[in-house]
Write a protein that holds these residues in place. Structure first.
Motif, PDB file in Angstrom:
ATOM      1  N   SER A   8       0.850  -1.201   0.000  1.00 45.72           N
ATOM      2  CA  SER A   8       0.000   0.000   0.000  1.00 45.72           C
ATOM      3  C   SER A   8       0.882   1.246   0.000  1.00 45.72           C
ATOM      4  O   SER A   8       2.059   1.183   0.386  1.00 45.72           O
ATOM      5  N   SER A  59      -7.765   9.783  10.532  1.00 43.69           N
ATOM      6  CA  SER A  59      -7.637   8.841   9.416  1.00 43.69           C
ATOM      7  C   SER A  59      -8.690   9.126   8.347  1.00 43.69           C
ATOM      8  O   SER A  59      -9.680   9.840   8.606  1.00 43.69           O
ATOM      9  N   GLY A  60      -8.496   8.492   7.202  1.00 41.89           N
ATOM     10  CA  GLY A  60      -9.495   8.598   6.135  1.00 41.89           C
ATOM     11  C   GLY A  60     -10.816   8.001   6.594  1.00 41.89           C
ATOM     12  O   GLY A  60     -11.898   8.517   6.283  1.00 41.89           O
ATOM     13  N   THR A  61     -10.728   6.915   7.335  1.00 45.46           N
ATOM     14  CA  THR A  61     -11.939   6.273   7.842  1.00 45.46           C
ATOM     15  C   THR A  61     -12.717   7.243   8.721  1.00 45.46           C
ATOM     16  O   THR A  61     -13.942   7.380   8.583  1.00 45.46           O
ATOM     17  N   ASN A  64     -14.454   9.884   6.559  1.00 40.85           N
ATOM     18  CA  ASN A  64     -15.657   9.363   5.886  1.00 40.85           C
ATOM     19  C   ASN A  64     -16.800   9.192   6.877  1.00 40.85           C
ATOM     20  O   ASN A  64     -17.944   9.550   6.594  1.00 40.85           O
ATOM     21  N   HIS A  85     -14.511   1.762  -0.163  1.00 41.47           N
ATOM     22  CA  HIS A  85     -13.915   1.619   1.174  1.00 41.47           C
ATOM     23  C   HIS A  85     -14.971   1.816   2.251  1.00 41.47           C
ATOM     24  O   HIS A  85     -15.044   1.083   3.234  1.00 41.47           O
ATOM     25  N   TYR A  89     -14.735  -1.644   3.812  1.00 42.21           N
ATOM     26  CA  TYR A  89     -13.595  -1.706   4.727  1.00 42.21           C
ATOM     27  C   TYR A  89     -13.747  -0.902   6.011  1.00 42.21           C
ATOM     28  O   TYR A  89     -12.761  -0.657   6.692  1.00 42.21           O
ATOM     29  N   GLU A 137     -16.072   7.229  -4.567  1.00 40.20           N
ATOM     30  CA  GLU A 137     -14.656   7.012  -4.206  1.00 40.20           C
ATOM     31  C   GLU A 137     -13.769   7.357  -5.398  1.00 40.20           C
ATOM     32  O   GLU A 137     -13.904   6.774  -6.472  1.00 40.20           O
ATOM     33  N   ASN A 141     -10.156   2.511  -4.958  1.00 42.29           N
ATOM     34  CA  ASN A 141      -9.090   1.615  -4.525  1.00 42.29           C
ATOM     35  C   ASN A 141      -9.245   0.199  -5.078  1.00 42.29           C
ATOM     36  O   ASN A 141      -8.420  -0.283  -5.868  1.00 42.29           O
ATOM     37  N   ASP A 170     -15.042  10.251  -1.127  1.00 39.99           N
ATOM     38  CA  ASP A 170     -13.916   9.638  -0.435  1.00 39.99           C
ATOM     39  C   ASP A 170     -12.735   9.820  -1.376  1.00 39.99           C
ATOM     40  O   ASP A 170     -12.499   9.023  -2.278  1.00 39.99           O
ATOM     41  N   ALA A 172      -9.561   9.757  -0.650  1.00 40.50           N
ATOM     42  CA  ALA A 172      -8.324   9.327   0.024  1.00 40.50           C
ATOM     43  C   ALA A 172      -7.131   9.556  -0.914  1.00 40.50           C
ATOM     44  O   ALA A 172      -6.070  10.018  -0.499  1.00 40.50           O
ATOM     45  N   ARG A 173      -7.350   9.254  -2.209  1.00 42.88           N
ATOM     46  CA  ARG A 173      -6.286   9.438  -3.215  1.00 42.88           C
ATOM     47  C   ARG A 173      -6.734  10.435  -4.286  1.00 42.88           C
ATOM     48  O   ARG A 173      -6.406  10.264  -5.464  1.00 42.88           O
ATOM     49  N   LYS A 201      -0.997   8.725   2.758  1.00 44.28           N
ATOM     50  CA  LYS A 201      -0.809   7.672   1.739  1.00 44.28           C
ATOM     51  C   LYS A 201       0.341   8.110   0.824  1.00 44.28           C
ATOM     52  O   LYS A 201       1.455   8.270   1.315  1.00 44.28           O
ATOM     53  N   ARG A 318      -3.027  -6.968  -5.103  1.00 43.73           N
ATOM     54  CA  ARG A 318      -2.878  -5.537  -5.378  1.00 43.73           C
ATOM     55  C   ARG A 318      -1.440  -5.118  -5.132  1.00 43.73           C
ATOM     56  O   ARG A 318      -0.822  -5.531  -4.137  1.00 43.73           O
TER      57      ARG A 318
HETATM   58  N1  TLP Z   1      -7.137   2.046   2.362  1.00 43.04           N
HETATM   59  C1  TLP Z   1      -6.134   1.111   2.828  1.00 43.04           C
HETATM   60  C2  TLP Z   1      -6.800  -0.142   3.380  1.00 43.04           C
HETATM   61  O1  TLP Z   1      -7.741   0.188   4.326  1.00 43.04           O
HETATM   62  C3  TLP Z   1      -7.436  -0.977   2.332  1.00 43.04           C
HETATM   63  C4  TLP Z   1      -5.191   0.802   1.708  1.00 43.04           C
HETATM   64  O2  TLP Z   1      -4.157   0.191   1.986  1.00 43.04           O
HETATM   65  O3  TLP Z   1      -5.473   1.178   0.567  1.00 43.04           O
HETATM   66  N2  TLP Z   1     -10.668   5.453   1.533  1.00 43.04           N
HETATM   67  C5  TLP Z   1      -9.917   4.752   0.676  1.00 43.04           C
HETATM   68  C6  TLP Z   1     -10.249   4.788  -0.767  1.00 43.04           C
HETATM   69  C7  TLP Z   1      -8.821   4.016   1.140  1.00 43.04           C
HETATM   70  O4  TLP Z   1      -8.113   3.302   0.290  1.00 43.04           O
HETATM   71  C8  TLP Z   1      -8.531   4.028   2.525  1.00 43.04           C
HETATM   72  C9  TLP Z   1      -7.404   3.207   3.075  1.00 43.04           C
HETATM   73  C10 TLP Z   1      -9.334   4.794   3.362  1.00 43.04           C
HETATM   74  C11 TLP Z   1     -10.413   5.501   2.836  1.00 43.04           C
HETATM   75  C12 TLP Z   1      -9.120   4.835   4.844  1.00 43.04           C
HETATM   76  O5  TLP Z   1      -7.974   5.518   5.204  1.00 43.04           O
HETATM   77  P1  TLP Z   1      -7.311   5.257   6.641  1.00 43.04           P
HETATM   78  O6  TLP Z   1      -6.481   4.032   6.490  1.00 43.04           O
HETATM   79  O7  TLP Z   1      -6.514   6.496   6.869  1.00 43.04           O
HETATM   80  O8  TLP Z   1      -8.418   5.097   7.608  1.00 43.04           O
END
Ligand code: TLP
Length: 343
Positions: A8, A59-61, A64, A85, A89, A137, A141, A170, A172-173, A201, A318
């Motif tokens: 990752s 965190s991203g979580t 969200n 995610h 996830y 998203e 991912n 979302d 994140a990226r 990230k 991945r």
């Molecule tokens: N993704 C992580 C894992 O949780 C899968 C990774 O290694 O890619 N949105 C997206 C699209 C993400 O890919 C992730 C993390 C998050 C949110 C959550 O971010 P964090 O890890 O900061 O809570």
């Protein structure tokens, strides 16, 4: 042994410039709003996304989840992508924390269309939960780092506004999407009411994400963040690295994309039914079935060569390129994979 960690882009380490900034950061108690470095980061986050305000979160979580908590009421329905995610996830967070129901749609390589979304918006009826929120998203991912075309975002946003649906991205990226599409992120985030993006990230900061939106929305998020125990104190040390991430790490993301493309071309040349054109940003997902291997078997063989990958299902792995990965690491990975494939 040489280690190539492609699990990752979260494995990236803070840069020397970040460590320096952390050391010198001015800090204060952020629950009192007195951390100057966090305030600076939040202003920067708002400016970059073209939103009124932003909030530093762990965190991203958390970003969200705060968005869902702030945009919805218990009993609402939230549209999201099947492999997103937020649905896949986040430990059923939207159900547990917000008491909402997810309505999932499967996108084309993760990308939803306005037509698809229109087909599941609820009508006014006491039997049905109101559709109040949509999560997109970008980049996606689990779909392999795919980007929403701006025209698709525009039509989805128009549809959502007509139906009083809050749109959360979302992202994140999202900087990977911006670099790929050669636009600044406000040209993407203008099609959502709120956006989360990660500093930790591809941008290499050790911790943290920002969630951005209107002032009113961010006020609600701040309260919900407290509820979740995410009100931090002298966290300006972390924000300092985030400022460096936003100011100096975005431009280098194209290198990660070039390395992902190098990896994709190498895989395509191995004739393992891999379409290099599916790789848009820094994520490469391969199907291990044509190789006669499970994801567990292939990742184990790669690990013996020091190459770490993520298993993304029984027959999917991945690989993510990032700041810690060079073109030479990618060539090493291609050579080792090629030897494994040839048996
Ligand atoms: N993704 C992580 C894992 O949780 C899968 C990774 O290694 O890619 N949105 C997206 C699209 C993400 O890919 C992730 C993390 C998050 C949110 C959550 O971010 P964090 O890890 O900061 O809570």
């Amino acid at each position: 042994m040489r280690v190539v960690d492609l699990r990752s882009d979260t494995v990236t380490m803070p840069t020397p410039q970040m460590r320096e900034a952390i050391y010198h950061a001015a800090v204060g108690d952020d629950v009192y709003g007195e951390d100057p470095t966090i305030n600076e980061l939040e202003e920067l986050g708002a400016r970059l996304t073209g939103k009124e305000a932003s909030l530093f979160v762990t965190s991203g979580t958390m970003g969200n989840q705060l968005a869902v908590l702030s945009h919805t009421q218990r009993g609402d329905e939230v549209i999201c992508e099947t492999e997103s995610h937020i649905f896949y996830y986040e430990a059923a967070g939207i159900a547990v924390l917000s008491g909402v129901q997810a309505r999932t749609l499967t996108g084309d390589r993760g990308i939803l269309s306005a037509e698809q979304i229109a087909s599941v918006i609820r009508t006014e009826d006491i039997h049905q939960p109101p559709t109040t929120m949509l999560c997109l998203e970008n980049t996606h991912n689990r779909a392999g780092g795919t980007c929403y075309p701006l025209s698709t975002l525009a039509s989805i946003y128009e549809l959502s506004k007509k139906n009083n649906i809050h749109v959360h991205m979302d992202g994140a990226r999202v900087f990977n999407a911006a670099v790929k599409q050669n636009v600044s992120i406000d040209k993407i985030s203008c099609y959502s009411d709120s956006v989360t993006f990660c500093l930790s990230k591809g941008l290499c900061a050790p911790v943290g994400s920002l969630v951005a939106g209107s002032k009113k929305f961010i006020e609600k998020c701040r309260r919900q963040r407290k509820l979740l125990g995410g009100g931090m104190r002298q966290a300006g040390f972390l924000a300092a690295a985030g400022i460096v991430a936003l100011n100096s790490m975005v431009e280098q993301l194209y290198i990660d994309h070039e390395n992902a493309r190098l990896l994709a071309d190498g895989l395509a040349n191995m004739a393992i039914a891999f379409d290099a054109d599916t790789v848009e940003t820094n994520i490469v997902i391969i199907d291990t079935l044509p190789l006669g291997q499970t994801a567990a078997q292939l990742s184990h063989k790669l690990a013996e060569k020091g190459i770490k990958v993520s298993q993304f299902g029984e027959h999917k792995i991945r690989m993510v390129t990032h700041y810690g990965i060079t073109a030479d690491d990618v060539n090493y990975t291609i050579n080792e994979l090629s030897s494994i494939v040839k048996g």
